[in-house]
Design a protein around this motif. Sequence first.
Motif, PDB file in Angstrom:
ATOM      1  N   ALA A 175       4.457  -6.251   8.950  1.00  0.00           N
ATOM      2  CA  ALA A 175       4.852  -6.626   7.590  1.00  0.00           C
ATOM      3  C   ALA A 175       3.984  -5.920   6.560  1.00  0.00           C
ATOM      4  CB  ALA A 175       4.763  -8.136   7.416  1.00  0.00           C
ATOM      5  N   ALA A 176       2.683  -5.814   6.844  1.00  0.00           N
ATOM      6  CA  ALA A 176       1.770  -5.147   5.911  1.00  0.00           C
ATOM      7  C   ALA A 176       2.093  -3.657   5.800  1.00  0.00           C
ATOM      8  CB  ALA A 176       0.325  -5.348   6.366  1.00  0.00           C
ATOM      9  N   ILE A 177       2.360  -3.017   6.943  1.00  0.00           N
ATOM     10  CA  ILE A 177       2.722  -1.591   6.918  1.00  0.00           C
ATOM     11  C   ILE A 177       4.041  -1.395   6.178  1.00  0.00           C
ATOM     12  CG2 ILE A 177       3.296   0.412   8.336  1.00  0.00           C
ATOM     13  CD1 ILE A 177       1.520  -0.789  10.538  1.00  0.00           C
ATOM     14  N   ALA A 178       5.003  -2.283   6.437  1.00  0.00           N
ATOM     15  CA  ALA A 178       6.295  -2.206   5.756  1.00  0.00           C
ATOM     16  C   ALA A 178       6.124  -2.324   4.244  1.00  0.00           C
ATOM     17  CB  ALA A 178       7.218  -3.307   6.271  1.00  0.00           C
ATOM     18  N   GLY A 179       5.226  -3.213   3.808  1.00  0.00           N
ATOM     19  CA  GLY A 179       5.002  -3.409   2.382  1.00  0.00           C
ATOM     20  C   GLY A 179       4.473  -2.171   1.692  1.00  0.00           C
ATOM     21  N   VAL A 180       3.551  -1.473   2.354  1.00  0.00           N
ATOM     22  CA  VAL A 180       2.987  -0.239   1.772  1.00  0.00           C
ATOM     23  C   VAL A 180       4.075   0.821   1.633  1.00  0.00           C
ATOM     24  CG1 VAL A 180       1.347   1.634   2.122  1.00  0.00           C
ATOM     25  CG2 VAL A 180       0.663  -0.712   2.629  1.00  0.00           C
ATOM     26  N   LEU A 181       4.886   0.996   2.671  1.00  0.00           N
ATOM     27  CA  LEU A 181       5.960   1.994   2.611  1.00  0.00           C
ATOM     28  C   LEU A 181       6.999   1.625   1.554  1.00  0.00           C
ATOM     29  CD1 LEU A 181       6.618   2.721   6.402  1.00  0.00           C
ATOM     30  CD2 LEU A 181       5.687   4.311   4.722  1.00  0.00           C
ATOM     31  N   MET A 182       7.366   0.355   1.522  1.00  0.00           N
ATOM     32  CA  MET A 182       8.425  -0.098   0.628  1.00  0.00           C
ATOM     33  C   MET A 182       8.059   0.078  -0.851  1.00  0.00           C
ATOM     34  SD  MET A 182      10.515  -3.714   0.825  1.00  0.00           S
ATOM     35  CE  MET A 182      10.918  -3.468   2.552  1.00  0.00           C
ATOM     36  N   ALA A 183       6.790   0.145  -1.137  1.00  0.00           N
ATOM     37  CA  ALA A 183       6.349   0.274  -2.528  1.00  0.00           C
ATOM     38  C   ALA A 183       6.775   1.592  -3.160  1.00  0.00           C
ATOM     39  CB  ALA A 183       4.824   0.142  -2.595  1.00  0.00           C
ATOM     40  N   PHE A 184       7.129   2.586  -2.333  1.00  0.00           N
ATOM     41  CA  PHE A 184       7.348   3.927  -2.871  1.00  0.00           C
ATOM     42  C   PHE A 184       8.811   4.361  -2.931  1.00  0.00           C
ATOM     43  CE2 PHE A 184       2.997   3.845  -1.349  1.00  0.00           C
ATOM     44  CZ  PHE A 184       2.310   4.426  -2.409  1.00  0.00           C
ATOM     45  N   PHE A 185       9.722   3.648  -2.246  1.00  0.00           N
ATOM     46  CA  PHE A 185      11.091   4.146  -2.192  1.00  0.00           C
ATOM     47  C   PHE A 185      11.767   4.140  -3.558  1.00  0.00           C
ATOM     48  CE2 PHE A 185      12.469  -0.311  -2.128  1.00  0.00           C
ATOM     49  CZ  PHE A 185      13.714  -0.263  -2.739  1.00  0.00           C
ATOM     50  N   TYR A 186      11.528   3.099  -4.373  1.00  0.00           N
ATOM     51  CA  TYR A 186      12.223   2.936  -5.652  1.00  0.00           C
ATOM     52  C   TYR A 186      11.869   4.064  -6.618  1.00  0.00           C
ATOM     53  CZ  TYR A 186      14.570   0.058  -9.206  1.00  0.00           C
ATOM     54  OH  TYR A 186      15.434  -0.423 -10.143  1.00  0.00           O
ATOM     55  N   ARG A 187      10.649   4.558  -6.503  1.00  0.00           N
ATOM     56  CA  ARG A 187      10.197   5.639  -7.378  1.00  0.00           C
ATOM     57  C   ARG A 187      11.052   6.887  -7.182  1.00  0.00           C
ATOM     58  NH1 ARG A 187       9.878   8.935 -10.291  1.00  0.00           N
ATOM     59  NH2 ARG A 187       8.152  10.227 -11.013  1.00  0.00           N
ATOM     60  N   PHE A 188      11.397   7.207  -5.943  1.00  0.00           N
ATOM     61  CA  PHE A 188      12.200   8.395  -5.660  1.00  0.00           C
ATOM     62  C   PHE A 188      13.622   8.249  -6.195  1.00  0.00           C
ATOM     63  CE2 PHE A 188       8.758   8.891  -2.665  1.00  0.00           C
ATOM     64  CZ  PHE A 188       8.555  10.258  -2.621  1.00  0.00           C
ATOM     65  N   VAL A 189      14.156   7.038  -6.129  1.00  0.00           N
ATOM     66  CA  VAL A 189      15.519   6.806  -6.608  1.00  0.00           C
ATOM     67  C   VAL A 189      15.563   6.834  -8.138  1.00  0.00           C
ATOM     68  CG1 VAL A 189      17.475   5.223  -6.592  1.00  0.00           C
ATOM     69  CG2 VAL A 189      16.054   5.454  -4.546  1.00  0.00           C
ATOM     70  N   SER A 190      14.632   6.125  -8.776  1.00  0.00           N
ATOM     71  CA  SER A 190      14.637   6.053 -10.239  1.00  0.00           C
ATOM     72  C   SER A 190      14.364   7.411 -10.875  1.00  0.00           C
ATOM     73  CB  SER A 190      13.602   5.036 -10.734  1.00  0.00           C
ATOM     74  OG  SER A 190      12.280   5.428 -10.384  1.00  0.00           O
ATOM     75  N   ALA A 191      13.635   8.286 -10.173  1.00  0.00           N
ATOM     76  CA  ALA A 191      13.348   9.616 -10.714  1.00  0.00           C
ATOM     77  C   ALA A 191      14.607  10.457 -10.856  1.00  0.00           C
ATOM     78  CB  ALA A 191      12.342  10.337  -9.813  1.00  0.00           C
ATOM     79  N   ALA A 192      15.654  10.106 -10.112  1.00  0.00           N
ATOM     80  CA  ALA A 192      16.906  10.874 -10.160  1.00  0.00           C
ATOM     81  C   ALA A 192      17.907  10.289 -11.150  1.00  0.00           C
ATOM     82  CB  ALA A 192      17.523  10.927  -8.769  1.00  0.00           C
ATOM     83  N   MET A 193      17.548   9.172 -11.815  1.00  0.00           N
ATOM     84  CA  MET A 193      18.431   8.556 -12.803  1.00  0.00           C
ATOM     85  C   MET A 193      17.838   8.696 -14.201  1.00  0.00           C
ATOM     86  SD  MET A 193      19.725   4.997 -10.995  1.00  0.00           S
ATOM     87  CE  MET A 193      18.109   4.243 -10.891  1.00  0.00           C
ATOM     88  N   ASP A 194      18.701   8.876 -15.189  1.00  0.00           N
ATOM     89  CA  ASP A 194      18.270   8.902 -16.583  1.00  0.00           C
ATOM     90  C   ASP A 194      18.242   7.454 -17.075  1.00  0.00           C
ATOM     91  OD1 ASP A 194      17.746   9.261 -19.233  1.00  0.00           O
ATOM     92  OD2 ASP A 194      19.357  10.712 -19.597  1.00  0.00           O
TER      93      ASP A 194
END
Length: 335
Positions: A175-194
């Motif tokens: 769960a702790a490892i998943a939390g660290v990884l999960m923190a970064f996915f949204y940044r990649f998606v939002s960077a592609a949206m205006d």
Amino acid sequence: MFIVNNYTLAVIFCFITMICWGSWGNTQKLAGKNWRYELYYWDYTIGILLFALLLVFTLGSFGQQGRPFIEDIRQVDGECIMSILAGGFIFNASNILLSASVSMAGMAVAFPLGVGLALVLGVIVNYMSTPKGDPVWLFVGVAFIVVAIICNGMAAGCQNSGSSDAGTRKGIILAAIAGVLMAFFYRFVSAAMDLDNFENPTPGMATPYTAFFIFAVGIFISNFIFNTYVMKHPFIGTPVTYREYFAGRLKTHMVGILGGCIWGLGTALSYIAAGKAGAAISYALGQGAPMVAAAWGVFVWKEFTGCRKSTSRLLALMFILFITGLSFIIISGGN
């Protein structure tokens, strides 16, 4: 396409996101009675993809505002597509670990620890990329949630005190490892949206509907890599095969697909709300899901039955701190 035009509606959407993100795990618990989580997870990713298809050809294509889906996906540039796909890959890696943790440690432990950690790190990452909202209120709210996570960890420790359950301990680590990884996915998606202009987005960038569809494709494609590996090398138990998956009952498959649709609805609303609320606030409110998941785990699945009174007090304090933290995050967007 449908666009959110006021902050109040954006907050409502974020609360629905929170409920969806905190509730999809119930379908895993239901399927898990006779179905390994590795097999469940295939249906879950299929559910996400099917929901994405439904969404882009309904809300993503109707109305007079913004670019409809077909027009939009044709003009999205390669860099934005790769960024969104990367977000899908990162999310899927983290969510498979979270699903493994749920199967080992339960919803009331896995979600507050994994998703709560993702909330704290993700708010920092998203605010640095797209600063929106009052930082004092926002990070004070995050601080309350950090303490709530600590309380949940202490409650989990009380739950398992005197136990030599290696599976539960491994679930907490995952769960702790998943939390660290999960923190970064949204940044990649939002960077592609205006995020500043959904009505007339910058050429080459994606609308939230197109972004969600590409994200769902990234999740599904990456599942052939991540979940295949986990099936052959499970964290606990014996390996499972694709033959077992195709031998599953339709009812069992539908439970997993429903779980993917529930999560997909929450994620789509989070993306749609991000234009008005900002990426950090939209992400943070949605990541209040640990409180919802903990409530399911405590009151429905009875994961803490038989624990000491001190454990109940820690859980009560966790709920209070989470609610307080989320309230501060909401206030931050109105300042």
